[in-house]
Design an enzyme around this catalytic site. Sequence first.
Site, short mmCIF file in Angstrom:
data_model
loop_
_atom_site.label_atom_id
_atom_site.label_comp_id
_atom_site.label_asym_id
_atom_site.label_seq_id
_atom_site.Cartn_x
_atom_site.Cartn_y
_atom_site.Cartn_z
N ASP A 102 2.09 4.05 5.44
CA ASP A 102 1.83 5.22 5.82
C ASP A 102 2.65 6.14 6.44
OD1 ASP A 102 -0.81 4.88 4.68
OD2 ASP A 102 -0.95 3.64 6.52
N1 URA Z 1 -1.55 -1.18 4.83
C1 URA Z 1 -1.42 -0.16 5.50
O1 URA Z 1 -2.45 -0.28 6.33
N2 URA Z 1 -0.32 0.63 5.79
C2 URA Z 1 0.39 0.75 5.36
O2 URA Z 1 1.39 1.17 5.25
C3 URA Z 1 0.78 -0.05 4.45
C4 URA Z 1 -0.37 -1.41 4.25
#
Ligand code: URA
Length: 234
Positions: A102
Amino acid sequence: MRINKYLATCGVASRRNADKMIQDGLVKINGRICSMGDDVNVGEDTVVVNGKVVSVVKHFDYYIMNKPKGYVCTVKDDKGRKTVIDLLPPSAKRLFPVGRLDYDTEGLLILTNDGDLTFRLTHPKNEVPKTYLVKTEKPVSDEDVQKLRSGVYIDGVKTKKCNIRLIESTKTGSKLHITITEGRNRQVRKMFEAVNNNVDFLKRIKIGDLTLTGLDRGQVRQLSAREVDYLLNL
Ligand code: URA
């Protein structure tokens, strides 16, 4: 060869993103807009993506990055935000990220033009273990740890069993390591939401046994042949 696999082999995109390009009508085989299940006669057919002829890549590049927060894991962002590609050296600008972290997540990201490696690392059936350091908004109880380990419901589907190590807990939150073998959208954040908590900080620290040792935030380096071999066999 199936068109999405061919595009991955050409270093155009991961197979999943190739599917999207095909659906968006950006791909032509011998002058005709193709559809998802079409095959390519490698070496005979002409494949054009976005008006450019593509061909099989003979040389693959592999990078590891310590992604900072505030960067998107795409090649181009519609909203004009910084992307992980901005952090690569000029000679490596044609690579694409393997899976997603993310915008607000930091840590270990692989970038390559090898569609096969991308597929191996991201296909759910391969159950590649990914370990995250998590800091939560509220303390996580032993009962919550147990629930997270055995699986919680995200969007109506139970998460697979996972490994969790509670490192420390204070009144203001907990620090944990969690290893998951799936890669659902915002999975770690949603897992903690499922036990009425929130993730304040999230960093991927490992894929299999590959770590970020020696890489500061925002830094990248090429993977060694041995590391690539390790990932291809995970
Ligand atoms: N899980 C998440 O919530 N975000 C990420 O970026 C990777 C795994």
